[in-house]
Design an enzyme around this catalytic site. Structure first.
Site, PDB file in Angstrom:
ATOM      1  N   PRO A   2       0.776  -1.234   0.000  1.00  6.70           N
ATOM      2  CA  PRO A   2       0.000   0.000   0.000  1.00  6.70           C
ATOM      3  C   PRO A   2       0.806   1.282   0.000  1.00  6.70           C
ATOM      4  O   PRO A   2       1.396   1.647   0.997  1.00  6.70           O
ATOM      5  CB  PRO A   2      -0.770  -0.105   1.319  1.00  6.70           C
ATOM      6  CG  PRO A   2       0.002  -1.061   2.183  1.00  6.70           C
ATOM      7  CD  PRO A   2       1.117  -1.619   1.384  1.00  6.70           C
ATOM      8  N   GLU A   3       0.814   1.949  -1.109  1.00  8.37           N
ATOM      9  CA  GLU A   3       1.249   3.334  -1.140  1.00  8.37           C
ATOM     10  C   GLU A   3      -0.030   4.169  -1.242  1.00  8.37           C
ATOM     11  O   GLU A   3      -1.129   3.615  -1.228  1.00  8.37           O
ATOM     12  CB  GLU A   3       2.185   3.572  -2.331  1.00  8.37           C
ATOM     13  CG  GLU A   3       3.427   2.681  -2.277  1.00  8.37           C
ATOM     14  CD  GLU A   3       4.400   2.903  -3.417  1.00  8.37           C
ATOM     15  OE1 GLU A   3       4.525   4.036  -3.874  1.00  8.37           O
ATOM     16  OE2 GLU A   3       5.033   1.932  -3.843  1.00  8.37           O
ATOM     17  N   LYS A  58      -0.525   7.438   3.674  1.00  5.71           N
ATOM     18  CA  LYS A  58      -0.839   6.009   3.565  1.00  5.71           C
ATOM     19  C   LYS A  58      -1.696   5.540   4.728  1.00  5.71           C
ATOM     20  O   LYS A  58      -1.799   4.344   4.994  1.00  5.71           O
ATOM     21  CB  LYS A  58       0.461   5.198   3.511  1.00  5.71           C
ATOM     22  CG  LYS A  58       1.416   5.657   2.407  1.00  5.71           C
ATOM     23  CD  LYS A  58       2.763   4.967   2.499  1.00  5.71           C
ATOM     24  CE  LYS A  58       3.747   5.604   1.517  1.00  5.71           C
ATOM     25  NZ  LYS A  58       5.111   5.054   1.671  1.00  5.71           N
ATOM     26  N   HIS A 106      -3.554 -15.163   9.921  1.00  5.42           N
ATOM     27  CA  HIS A 106      -3.231 -13.748  10.150  1.00  5.42           C
ATOM     28  C   HIS A 106      -4.416 -12.796  10.066  1.00  5.42           C
ATOM     29  O   HIS A 106      -4.259 -11.637   9.700  1.00  5.42           O
ATOM     30  CB  HIS A 106      -2.132 -13.277   9.180  1.00  5.42           C
ATOM     31  CG  HIS A 106      -0.944 -14.174   9.163  1.00  5.42           C
ATOM     32  ND1 HIS A 106      -0.181 -14.429  10.285  1.00  5.42           N
ATOM     33  CD2 HIS A 106      -0.387 -14.911   8.176  1.00  5.42           C
ATOM     34  CE1 HIS A 106       0.798 -15.267   9.979  1.00  5.42           C
ATOM     35  NE2 HIS A 106       0.688 -15.582   8.716  1.00  5.42           N
ATOM     36  N   ARG A 124       2.895  -9.961   7.941  1.00  8.22           N
ATOM     37  CA  ARG A 124       4.164  -9.456   8.503  1.00  8.22           C
ATOM     38  C   ARG A 124       3.972  -8.578   9.731  1.00  8.22           C
ATOM     39  O   ARG A 124       4.916  -8.240  10.411  1.00  8.22           O
ATOM     40  CB  ARG A 124       4.942  -8.699   7.416  1.00  8.22           C
ATOM     41  CG  ARG A 124       5.416  -9.633   6.334  1.00  8.22           C
ATOM     42  CD  ARG A 124       6.079  -8.908   5.207  1.00  8.22           C
ATOM     43  NE  ARG A 124       7.423  -8.469   5.551  1.00  8.22           N
ATOM     44  CZ  ARG A 124       8.221  -7.810   4.710  1.00  8.22           C
ATOM     45  NH1 ARG A 124       7.769  -7.511   3.503  1.00  8.22           N
ATOM     46  NH2 ARG A 124       9.415  -7.450   5.065  1.00  8.22           N
ATOM     47  N   ARG A 277      16.625  -0.466  -0.356  1.00  8.21           N
ATOM     48  CA  ARG A 277      15.406  -0.655  -1.159  1.00  8.21           C
ATOM     49  C   ARG A 277      15.803  -0.864  -2.613  1.00  8.21           C
ATOM     50  O   ARG A 277      16.669  -0.159  -3.139  1.00  8.21           O
ATOM     51  CB  ARG A 277      14.474   0.570  -1.075  1.00  8.21           C
ATOM     52  CG  ARG A 277      14.212   1.103   0.328  1.00  8.21           C
ATOM     53  CD  ARG A 277      13.523   0.084   1.223  1.00  8.21           C
ATOM     54  NE  ARG A 277      12.248  -0.342   0.720  1.00  8.21           N
ATOM     55  CZ  ARG A 277      11.106   0.289   0.956  1.00  8.21           C
ATOM     56  NH1 ARG A 277      11.067   1.372   1.678  1.00  8.21           N
ATOM     57  NH2 ARG A 277       9.981  -0.191   0.464  1.00  8.21           N
TER      58      ARG A 277
END
Length: 287
Positions: A2-3, A58, A106, A124, A277
Site C-alpha cells: 500500500p502506497e 498512507k 493472520h 508481517r 530498497r
DNA sequence: AAGAGGCCCTGATAGC
DNA sequence: TGCTATCAGGGCCTCT
C-alpha cells in the site's frame, strides 16, 4: 502493497460500505502488530458510528461519531477483507471463515457491523491501529508530515527550499514522508523514470526544470495509479479494494534487464540497492 | 544534525 | 523433497 493510491482505492470502497454504520463488536485476535493494540481498543470503537472513512498519506482514518478517530496503517502486507453476513447471529456466526476470499491465517482484527464484517489481515504485522482522541491530536499526529503531491504546498518553492545544500539522493527524498507524503518504493521509481532523473542523483545538483518535472510526475503517477485502481503485485490480486491494474503501466519497477520503454531509448533497466530498497532505472535516459 | 543502516515479521521463491 | 538464503510495496530507532 500500500502506497497512497492503493490506500485511496481501499478508502473509497470502504467508505461506501461502512459510512454511517455502527460498530457492533470488535474482536482483536492478535494485538501484537507493529505497535501493540492497547487494552480498551474494542471498547473504544464499539457502539460508535463510522461517520466516514478518510485518508492522509498512507493512513486510513475512521471518523468516529464522538469526534475521535481511529487510524489504520497497512504496513507492507496489511489487507482488508469485507464479508457480508446475515443479520441472524451476526456476531457469533463463524461460517464466514470458510469464505474463499479470506486468508486462512493472520486475520488479526475484526470490526463487526450489523450486516458486514471487515477483517484486517497482515502476515508481517508491520501495520497498526491507533486511537486518536480529538481533532487537535489528529492534527498533531500528522504535523511533521510533508504535503501530499497533489497539495498546492508541494510546489517548486517548497521543493527548492528543502533541497538546498542537501547531500541526500532524490530517491530517498521521495520516500521521506517528512518531505512529501504518500510515495513509496514503486512509485518513487516510476516518478524518477518519467522525470528522466537518476535515483541516486544528489538533490543539490538538480536543476529547476528537474524539480518541476518531479513535482508534475509525482502528481501524474499517483493520480493515474488511483484511476487504475492501484497496483496489484504478487499475491494481492484478490484483496478487497486493490484489484488494481496499474502494474501493467510500470515502466521500470521489477523490469530489471528488460528494454527501456521510452521509444527513443535503447537502454536496459538496471537494478541497484539504494538505502536497502530495490531501485530500478534506465541509466541511458535517466541522468 | 543529516544521513546511513538495522530492525520489526512472515511467506514466496530461487538455488543447491 | 528439503534445506538455506534472499527478497518483499514501510517506517521507526539508533548510531556516527
Amino acid at each position: 502493497m500500500p502506497e497512497l493510491p492503493e490506500v485511496e482505492v481501499i478508502r473509497q470502497s470502504l467508505d461506501k460500505k461502512i459510512k454511517r454504520k455502527k460498530v457492533k463488536k470488535v474482536i482483536v485476535r492478535n494485538k501484537n502488530l507493529r505497535f501493540k493494540i492497547p487494552d480498551g481498543f474494542s471498547r473504544f470503537l464499539e457502539n460508535k458510528k463510522i461517520l466516514r472513512v478518510g485518508r492522509f498519506s498512507k493512513y486510513l482514518i475512521f471518523y468516529l461519531s464522538n469526534k475521535s478517530y481511529c487510524l489504520l496503517h497497512l504496513g507492507m502486507s496489511g489487507t482488508i477483507h469485507l464479508l457480508n453476513q446475515n443479520k441472524k447471529n451476526f456476531i457469533t456466526n463463524t461460517s464466514f471463515y470458510n469464505s474463499p476470499i479470506l486468508p486462512k491465517k493472520h486475520n488479526h482484527v475484526e470490526i463487526i457491523f450489523e450486516k458486514i464484517r471487515i477483517i484486517y489481515n497482515d502476515p508481517r504485522r508491520f501495520g497498526f491501529f491507533q486511537i486518536i482522541d480529538n481533532s487537535k491530536m489528529l492534527e498533531k499526529r500528522f504535523s511533521n508530515f510533508g504535503p501530499e503531491p497533489f497539495h498546492l504546498d508541494f510546489n517548486l518553492k517548497y521543493v527548492l527550499s528543502f533541497f538546498k545544500k542537501k547531500e541526500k539522493n532524490i530517491k530517498n527524498f521521495l520516500l521521506d514522508q517528512n518531505f512529501v507524503s504518500g510515495i513509496g518504493n514503486i512509485y518513487a521509481n516510476e516518478i524518477l523514470f518519467l522525470s528522466k532523473v537518476k535515483p541516486d542523483k544528489k538533490v543539490n545538483l538538480l536543476k529547476k526544470k528537474d524539480c518541476v518535472r518531479i513535482i508534475i510526475n509525482s502528481r501524474k503517477v499517483l493520480k493515474d495509479a488511483i484511476k487504475k485502481g492501484g497496483s496489484s503485485i504478487r499475491d494481492f490480486k484478490n484483496t478487497f479494494g486493490s484489484k488494481g491494474d496499474f502494474q501493467k503501466n510500470f515502466k521500470v519497477y521489477d523490469r530489471v534487464g528488460l528494454l527501456c520503454k521510452r521509444s527513443s531509448c535503447a537502454g536496459k533497466i538496471k537494478k541497484k540497492i539504494i538505502s536497502n530498497r530495490s531501485t530500478f532505472f534506465c541509466d541511458t535516459c535517466q541522468i
